[in-house]
Motif scaffolding. Structure first.
Motif, short mmCIF file in Angstrom:
data_model
loop_
_atom_site.label_atom_id
_atom_site.label_comp_id
_atom_site.label_asym_id
_atom_site.label_seq_id
_atom_site.Cartn_x
_atom_site.Cartn_y
_atom_site.Cartn_z
N THR A 44 -5.16 0.70 -0.40
CA THR A 44 -5.03 2.16 -0.51
C THR A 44 -6.39 2.85 -0.30
O THR A 44 -6.45 4.08 -0.25
N ALA A 94 0.83 -1.21 0.00
CA ALA A 94 0.00 0.00 0.00
C ALA A 94 0.86 1.25 0.00
O ALA A 94 0.35 2.37 -0.10
N GLN A 123 2.49 2.42 2.47
CA GLN A 123 2.21 3.16 3.69
C GLN A 123 2.75 2.38 4.88
O GLN A 123 2.13 1.39 5.30
#
Ligand code: PMP
Ligand code: GLU
Length: 399
Positions: free
Chosen positions: A222, A84, A86
């Motif tokens: 996401t 993702a 992140q």
């Protein structure tokens, strides 16, 4: 004994059934090429094998925590967050490790779906989703996607299928059996619809996300606004050629779900095999170069099989963008004769290719698409070349 209605109502896995049939024919001395099973043929990476030996020597032979070892949960959280883009999107407590992604999906469905709840399944879809929904006494709602639209579910079709009884949708990208890969725009368009229906949970089966030929594979992770009702599934079976280790997991930010699903698993398996969990942890923590190498080999095989399949009369082919399955439309062959027998369906074509062509494939009907055949190309280039030669010759013999 009398079998319960619940079990009497589910069918055996057609992919496993075809693989078993091909194996039995081989054992009986027949020269069969099996392209029925989605199973990478590569050896397990050396550092993973070493991890198994280390785990055995370290006596990892006792029960572990129900949702997985802290080491593997942390490694899986990092691995999934990485997709993702992140850091720390998922934490160890958001992961439940199970006996293969198959069990992760089954447990997630069991945890969420009750009697009469509707579960949207875009078809063609993997053989087990429907039976897992039936096992939970839910109602599979099949929504057809077509080759003309690259087997991508449209937002309109999704919205039309949602009712007040819809509990869940199961999406798979890269897709088994079609090889379709949802772009971030495709995911975004579906997410826009799902945001309007907060009663619908989402399972994103991304087990093939490393085997993607379009560059980075878009992920549902996401979709931050959906994270409280999103379950993402992954595992080591496909990316690391570790099908027999039986380790998969799910990631979910809703701790109510995680606790409920862990309760189920605690009554069911206690925990996944400890040695295998350690091996999976080392696979995730190690150099991922081996995964990239295997994906490159799959891409070469994809290119080869697409080229060869285009020369098979009656096969309509789209080049798969991910996973390792070719899913040609074979309707042009329906009505042709093999001796006295008329081939009317994909099931019959599949049977003919096995008995006459000595190649095992799976009928598209098993995936809810009776116009197609699934051919797994998770085998060597030599086997692909020979199998496609046999298929072409068998098809050319049809009148
Ligand atoms: N999802 C899909 C789409 C699959 O094709 C498979 C293959 N068996 C699985 C999940 C389960 O994988 P495993 O249980 O081997 O982790
Ligand atoms: N997922 C693989 C397949 O579709 C393995 C078999 C199975 O679990 O169904 O062939």
């Amino acid at each position: 004994m009398n079998i319960s209605d619940r079990i009497a109502n589910i069918s055996a896995s057609p992919t496993l059934a075809m693989a078993a049939k091909a194996a039995a024919m081989k054992a009986a001395g027949e020269n069969i090429i099996s392209m029925s099973l989605g199973e990478p043929d590569f050896p397990t990476p050396a550092h993973v094998k070493q991890a198994v030996k280390d785990a055995v020597d370290a006596d990892m032979s006792h029960y572990g925590p129900v949702p997985g070892t802290p080491g593997l949960r942390a490694a899986a959280a990092k691995y999934m967050s990485g997709f993702a883009g992140q850091e720390n999107l998922f934490r160890a407590e958001d992961i439940i490790v199970s006996v293969g992604a198959k069990q992760s999906i089954c447990n997630a469905i069991e945890t969420l779906v009750g009697k009469g709840d509707e579960v949207i399944l875009p078809t063609p879809c993997w053989v087990s989703y429907t039976e897992m929904v039936k096992l939970a006494e839910g109602v599979p709602v099949m929504v057809r996607t077509t080759m003309d639209n690259d087997f991508i579910l449209t937002p309109e079709a999704l919205e039309a299928a949602i009712t007040p009884r819809t509990k869940l949708i199961v999406l798979c990208t890269p897709n088994n059996p079609t090889g379709a890969v949802y772009s971030s725009e495709n995911i975004e368009a579906l997410a826009q619809v799902l945001k309007r229906y907060p009663h619908v949970a989402i399972i994103a089966d991304e087990i093939y996300n490393q085997i993607c030929y379009t560059g980075t594979c878009a992920t549902w992770a996401t979709q931050t606004e959906l994270l409280d009702r999103l379950i993402i599934v992954n595992g080591v079976s496909k990316a690391f050629a570790m099908t027999g280790y039986r380790i998969g997991w799910l990631a979910c930010k809703d701790q109510t779900f995680i606790k409920a699903c862990t309760r189920l698993q605690g009554q069911q398996i206690t925990c996944a095999t400890m040695v295998a969990q350690y091996a999976a942890q080392k696979a995730l923590e190690g150099d991922l170069g081996c995964v990239a190498e295997m994906t490159k080999a799959f891409e070469r095989r994809r290119n080869l099989i697409v080229e060869l399949a285009q020369d098979v009369p009656g096969f309509k082919v789209r080049s798969p963008k991910g996973a390792f399955y070719l899913f040609p439309d074979v309707t042009a062959l329906f009505g042709k004769r093999a001796g006295d027998k008329v081939i009317r369906t994909a099931d019959e074509l599949c049977e003919y290719l096995l008995t006459d062509g000595h190649v095992a494939c799976v009928s598209g009907a098993a995936f809810g698409e009776p116009t197609c055949l699934r051919i797994s190309y998770a085998c060597s280039e030599e086997q692909i070349t020979e199998a496609m030669r046999r298929i072409r010759a068998a098809v050319e013999r049809l009148k």
